[in-house]
Scaffold this motif. Sequence first.
Motif, short mmCIF file in Angstrom:
data_model
loop_
_atom_site.label_atom_id
_atom_site.label_comp_id
_atom_site.label_asym_id
_atom_site.label_seq_id
_atom_site.Cartn_x
_atom_site.Cartn_y
_atom_site.Cartn_z
N PHE A 17 0.81 -1.22 0.00
CA PHE A 17 0.00 0.00 0.00
C PHE A 17 0.85 1.27 0.00
CE2 PHE A 17 -3.75 -2.48 1.72
CZ PHE A 17 -4.46 -2.40 0.53
N THR A 18 1.94 1.27 0.73
CA THR A 18 2.78 2.47 0.74
C THR A 18 3.47 2.68 -0.62
OG1 THR A 18 4.60 1.21 1.73
CG2 THR A 18 3.20 2.50 3.21
N LEU A 19 3.83 1.60 -1.28
CA LEU A 19 4.42 1.74 -2.62
C LEU A 19 3.38 2.24 -3.62
CD1 LEU A 19 6.77 -1.36 -2.83
CD2 LEU A 19 7.42 1.05 -2.62
N ARG A 20 2.14 1.78 -3.51
CA ARG A 20 1.07 2.25 -4.41
C ARG A 20 0.76 3.73 -4.19
NH1 ARG A 20 -3.70 -2.17 -5.17
NH2 ARG A 20 -2.54 -3.51 -6.57
N MET A 21 0.91 4.19 -2.94
CA MET A 21 0.64 5.60 -2.65
C MET A 21 1.82 6.49 -3.03
SD MET A 21 -1.50 5.51 0.96
CE MET A 21 -0.03 5.57 1.88
N GLY A 22 2.95 5.89 -3.33
CA GLY A 22 4.12 6.67 -3.71
C GLY A 22 4.97 7.11 -2.54
N ALA A 23 4.75 6.53 -1.37
CA ALA A 23 5.53 6.88 -0.18
C ALA A 23 6.59 5.81 0.04
CB ALA A 23 4.63 7.01 1.04
N GLY A 24 7.63 5.83 -0.80
CA GLY A 24 8.66 4.80 -0.78
C GLY A 24 9.41 4.69 0.53
N PHE A 25 9.62 5.82 1.21
CA PHE A 25 10.35 5.78 2.47
C PHE A 25 9.57 5.04 3.55
CE2 PHE A 25 7.81 9.57 2.55
CZ PHE A 25 7.34 9.65 3.85
#
Length: 134
Positions: free
Chosen positions: A31-39
């Motif tokens: 989910f964090t990768l899909r939202m663009g929050a890689g960190f």
Amino acid sequence: MKQIRRGKGPSAQSGALSVVLAVFGVVWTVFTLRMGAGFLALFGVFFVVFAVMQAVYHLSNATGKRRDPLYEIVDTEEAREENAAQGKPPAPAAPSPIAPPVAKAGMGRYCPYCGEAVQADFAFCAGCGRKLPD
């Protein structure tokens, strides 16, 4: 006679919980990768790695022959029967009391079995787990 001894520590329930937490870490990472929050995905990866390490430890300990237990209270006869079933040599029936070390003023009392210093209101020794005489 009751005796305190090491019991079953990490269990299959802890291993199953670790597996659930690893799945949560994977979902978090996706989910964090899909939202663009890689960190924030790094937190998920870190979470998964530690959850898998815990799952391996808990499940191997829960199903292995040599377990790393915490504490349990058993009857002395029960402990002897269990040791005999596992092919272990029998434990001594009851250790003879040893002479306690010389008590210093205000230091309390000592366990007659192992010599460990105990507080006056303790019913069992913190060192060997045996019931203290009254």
